[in-house]
Design an enzyme around this catalytic site. Structure first.
Site, short mmCIF file in Angstrom:
data_model
loop_
_atom_site.label_atom_id
_atom_site.label_comp_id
_atom_site.label_asym_id
_atom_site.label_seq_id
_atom_site.Cartn_x
_atom_site.Cartn_y
_atom_site.Cartn_z
N GLY A 15 9.22 28.28 17.56
CA GLY A 15 8.58 29.09 16.52
C GLY A 15 9.36 29.09 15.23
O GLY A 15 10.55 29.42 15.21
N GLY A 17 8.61 31.04 12.72
CA GLY A 17 8.19 32.26 12.04
C GLY A 17 9.43 32.97 11.52
O GLY A 17 10.50 32.38 11.36
N PHE A 18 9.31 34.27 11.29
CA PHE A 18 10.43 35.02 10.72
C PHE A 18 11.67 34.97 11.63
O PHE A 18 12.78 34.79 11.16
CB PHE A 18 10.02 36.48 10.48
CG PHE A 18 9.09 36.64 9.32
CD1 PHE A 18 9.56 36.50 8.03
CD2 PHE A 18 7.76 36.95 9.51
CE1 PHE A 18 8.71 36.65 6.94
CE2 PHE A 18 6.89 37.10 8.44
CZ PHE A 18 7.38 36.96 7.15
N GLY A 19 11.44 35.14 12.93
CA GLY A 19 12.57 35.18 13.86
C GLY A 19 13.24 33.82 14.01
O GLY A 19 14.47 33.69 13.93
N VAL A 83 4.29 23.80 22.11
CA VAL A 83 5.03 23.94 23.38
C VAL A 83 4.02 24.14 24.50
O VAL A 83 3.13 24.98 24.40
CB VAL A 83 6.02 25.12 23.29
CG1 VAL A 83 6.61 25.44 24.66
CG2 VAL A 83 7.12 24.80 22.29
N GLU A 174 -5.35 46.71 4.25
CA GLU A 174 -5.10 45.78 3.14
C GLU A 174 -6.30 44.86 2.93
O GLU A 174 -6.71 44.58 1.80
CB GLU A 174 -3.82 44.99 3.42
CG GLU A 174 -2.60 45.90 3.41
CD GLU A 174 -1.26 45.20 3.59
OE1 GLU A 174 -1.25 44.08 4.11
OE2 GLU A 174 -0.25 45.79 3.19
N ASP A 304 8.04 39.34 17.63
CA ASP A 304 6.82 39.92 18.22
C ASP A 304 6.68 39.61 19.70
O ASP A 304 5.99 40.33 20.42
CB ASP A 304 5.58 39.32 17.53
CG ASP A 304 5.32 39.94 16.16
OD1 ASP A 304 6.12 40.80 15.74
OD2 ASP A 304 4.33 39.53 15.52
N ALA A 317 8.01 42.14 10.54
CA ALA A 317 8.94 41.06 10.20
C ALA A 317 10.42 41.40 10.43
O ALA A 317 11.18 40.58 10.94
CB ALA A 317 8.72 40.65 8.74
N GLN A 318 10.84 42.61 10.08
CA GLN A 318 12.28 42.92 10.12
C GLN A 318 12.91 42.81 11.52
O GLN A 318 13.99 42.22 11.65
CB GLN A 318 12.55 44.29 9.50
CG GLN A 318 12.67 44.26 7.99
CD GLN A 318 13.78 43.33 7.50
OE1 GLN A 318 14.84 43.21 8.10
NE2 GLN A 318 13.54 42.65 6.38
C1 LIG Z 1 -2.23 39.71 8.63
C2 LIG Z 1 -0.82 40.18 8.95
C3 LIG Z 1 -0.14 40.97 8.03
C4 LIG Z 1 1.16 41.40 8.31
N1 LIG Z 1 1.81 42.16 7.39
C5 LIG Z 1 3.09 42.52 7.60
C6 LIG Z 1 3.83 43.25 6.63
O1 LIG Z 1 3.30 43.58 5.55
N2 LIG Z 1 5.13 43.55 6.89
C7 LIG Z 1 5.72 43.19 8.06
O2 LIG Z 1 6.91 43.46 8.25
N3 LIG Z 1 5.06 42.52 9.00
C8 LIG Z 1 3.76 42.17 8.81
N4 LIG Z 1 3.08 41.47 9.76
C9 LIG Z 1 3.74 41.18 11.05
C10 LIG Z 1 4.71 40.03 10.91
O3 LIG Z 1 4.10 38.96 10.24
C11 LIG Z 1 5.18 39.64 12.30
O4 LIG Z 1 5.75 40.75 12.93
C12 LIG Z 1 6.20 38.52 12.23
O5 LIG Z 1 5.59 37.36 11.71
C13 LIG Z 1 6.82 38.25 13.59
O6 LIG Z 1 7.72 37.19 13.49
P1 LIG Z 1 7.96 36.22 14.72
O7 LIG Z 1 9.06 35.31 14.30
O8 LIG Z 1 8.11 36.99 15.96
O9 LIG Z 1 6.59 35.41 14.88
P2 LIG Z 1 5.72 34.60 13.82
O10 LIG Z 1 6.18 34.84 12.43
O11 LIG Z 1 4.31 34.90 14.17
O12 LIG Z 1 6.05 33.09 14.18
C14 LIG Z 1 5.70 32.52 15.40
C15 LIG Z 1 5.65 31.01 15.22
O13 LIG Z 1 5.53 30.42 16.51
C16 LIG Z 1 4.65 29.34 16.44
N5 LIG Z 1 4.08 29.11 17.77
C17 LIG Z 1 3.35 29.96 18.53
N6 LIG Z 1 3.01 29.38 19.69
C18 LIG Z 1 3.52 28.14 19.68
C19 LIG Z 1 3.51 27.05 20.58
N7 LIG Z 1 2.91 27.10 21.78
N8 LIG Z 1 4.13 25.91 20.24
C20 LIG Z 1 4.76 25.81 19.04
N9 LIG Z 1 4.81 26.81 18.15
C21 LIG Z 1 4.21 27.96 18.46
C22 LIG Z 1 3.60 29.77 15.42
O14 LIG Z 1 2.97 28.64 14.84
C23 LIG Z 1 4.45 30.56 14.42
O15 LIG Z 1 4.87 29.76 13.34
C24 LIG Z 1 1.77 41.03 9.52
C25 LIG Z 1 1.08 40.24 10.43
C26 LIG Z 1 -0.20 39.80 10.15
C27 LIG Z 1 -0.93 38.94 11.14
#
Ligand SMILES: Cc1cc2nc3c(=O)[nH]c(=O)nc-3n(C[C@H](O)[C@H](O)[C@H](O)COP(=O)(O)OP(=O)(O)OC[C@H]3O[C@@H](n4cnc5c(N)ncnc54)[C@H](O)[C@@H]3O)c2cc1C
Length: 426
Positions: A15, A17-19, A83, A174, A304, A317-318
């Protein structure tokens, strides 16, 4: 392999994403080889997806190429792949392309997916708002309905232009605020002959207030502002089912709409279940105080997809960013044979939601609140700061300034094929 012939410690991160990004960056000076795997070749800034869905920003303003992020970080390799399996006993991650990846440390940061909670019809007829594709599909669908109505003006009054948003958390609020601005300030002028005032934006929330995780005063502000701007807000009533052209509420009311967006909640990515370890009720991986998977040394989960059973952190995100950094430090300490750091402690920096032009709510850990234009400015500033990449920041700032001054939204070109069915919600 190092110059002395010793194999370097291999870290696989699932992933970008943020983490995942936070973890990979925090490992930049460590003697490790990192492979970051993501199904997309870009990182998605999810907090601004609603702006893409409402034509305020373009898709590439809120995505950033993962390879670009790590261009100068030599210990990171990027693999764009999905994955498909994780074998904890053999320590390998399989992906849909390329050889399986062996790891010494694994960081699972695959985030969350939309959760239909089993409500009939959601998976078939509602759009999610979790990915860039989702946001573009919503925008395309809304704009295409307006174009169709241009030759069938009755459509404006028979509900074809209506948008129903199910779920009154920050995403729903939003999106509703952004959608009503798109209707009033842009589409009403583009489609002068249509009675756009008849086109409704409806926001439905099952509990008795919007923004349930915020203080009640923020909920009241959100409901008041949205209602004043023309959104119909329905609280305390659940969604019984979703049909191709309507949302049926638990009180029997039928809300006719061709665009239905499901923002009612999320559950952990299906990657969690690939570990074969205990999961929480929301399908999240149960982690210990150090974000490790109990009984599986070297395996961590952040963001998440993870939850410490007793105190699940909010899916924002945090926690993901701070968790990613913490785990990177834990791996580095282990390599230096230092004693483990104390348990992960989350520093809450507060929460924010924007409601639309000049209106937002912000809450700080000390209990203080901000709303109105000041909250809105704070929201704008923070999102610019956290957005990835100078080009994206400059573009977004320019688009926002333009939108603010002209009330216009440039990102409303209809290109490509329209999705026949909404993006599936797993
Ligand atoms: C519409 C929306 C608005 C939001 N607004 C806010 C906000 O204003 N403030 C805030 O703090 N949070 C907000 N959030 C929540 C925040 O975006 C999430 O909490 C954050 O992105 C979690 O980070 P993460 O690293 O856990 O996962 P993510 O950022 O979701 O990253 C997960 C990554 O894993 C990848 N992935 C998943 N499954 C697979 C797989 N099988 N194989 C390969 N890659 C894979 C995905 O492509 C993705 O890039 C919002 C969320 C959404 C949906």
């Amino acid at each position: 392999v190092t110059s002395t012939g010793v194999a370097r410690h291999r870290v696989v991160i699932i992933g970008a994403g943020f983490g995942g990004l936070a973890a990979a960056r925090a490992l930049r000076r460590e003697p490790v080889d990192v492979t970051i795997v993501d199904a997309n070749n870009f990182h998605t800034f999810q907090p601004l997806l609603y702006q893409v869905a409402t034509a305020g920003l373009d898709g590439d303003d809120v995505g950033y190429p993962v390879r670009g992020i790590f261009r100068r970080q030599r210990n990171v390799a990027v693999r764009m792949a999905r994955v498909t399996a994780i074998d904890l006993a053999r320590r390998v991650v399989s992906t849909n392309v390329g050889d399986p990846l062996s790891y010494d440390s694994l960081i699972v940061a695959a985030g969350a997916v939309s959760n239909s909670y089993g409500v009939p019809g959601v998976e078939d007829h509602a759009f999610a708002l979790k990915s860039l594709d989702d946001a573009l599909a919503v925008r395309q669908h809304v704009l295409a309905r307006f174009e169709e109505s241009a030759t069938d003006p009755a459509a404006a009054t028979d509900g074809a232009l209506n948008v129903v948003i199910c779920g009154g958390g920050p995403t729903g609020v939003e999106l509703a605020g952004g959608m009503i601005e798109l209707f009033e300030h842009v589409l009403a002028k583009d489609f002068r002959h249509l009675d756009v005032a008849h086109a409704k934006v409806v926001l439905v929330e099952a509990v008795d207030r919007l923004l349930g995780t915020f203080q009640p005063a923020s909920s009241t502000t959100a409901q008041r502002v949205l209602t004043r701007r023309g959104v119909e807000v329905i609280t305390g009533v659940g969604v019984a089912s979703v049909e191709p052209d309507a949302v049926v509420l638990t009180n029997g009311r039928r809300l006719v709409a061709r665009t239905i967006v499901w923002t009612a909640g999320v559950k952990a990515s299906p990657v969690a279940a690939m570990l074969g370890v205990p999961l929480t009720r929301g399908g999240r991986i149960t982690v210990d105080g150090g974000l490790g998977v109990p009984g599986r040394p070297g395996v961590y989960a952040v963001g998440d997809i993870a939850a410490d059973g007793d105190h699940p952190l909010p899916q924002v995100a945090q926690p993901a960013i701070q968790g990613g950094r913490y785990v990177a430090r834990a791996i580095a300490r282990e390599l230096r044979a230092e004693s483990p750091a104390g348990p992960f402690r989350y520093h809450d920096k507060g929460s924010m939601a924007t409601i639309g032009r000049h209106a937002a709510v912000a809450e700080f850990p000390n209990g203080r609140r901000l709303s109105g234009p000041l909250g809105w400015l704070a929201w704008l500033g923070l999102h610019i700061v956290y957005l990835m990449g100078f080009r994206n920041r400059a573009n977004v700032l320019l688009s926002w300034t333009w939108n603010y001054l002209t009330y216009d939204r440039a990102a409303r070109l209809l290109t490509g094929e329209e999705e026949e069915a909404p993006t599936a919600i797993p």
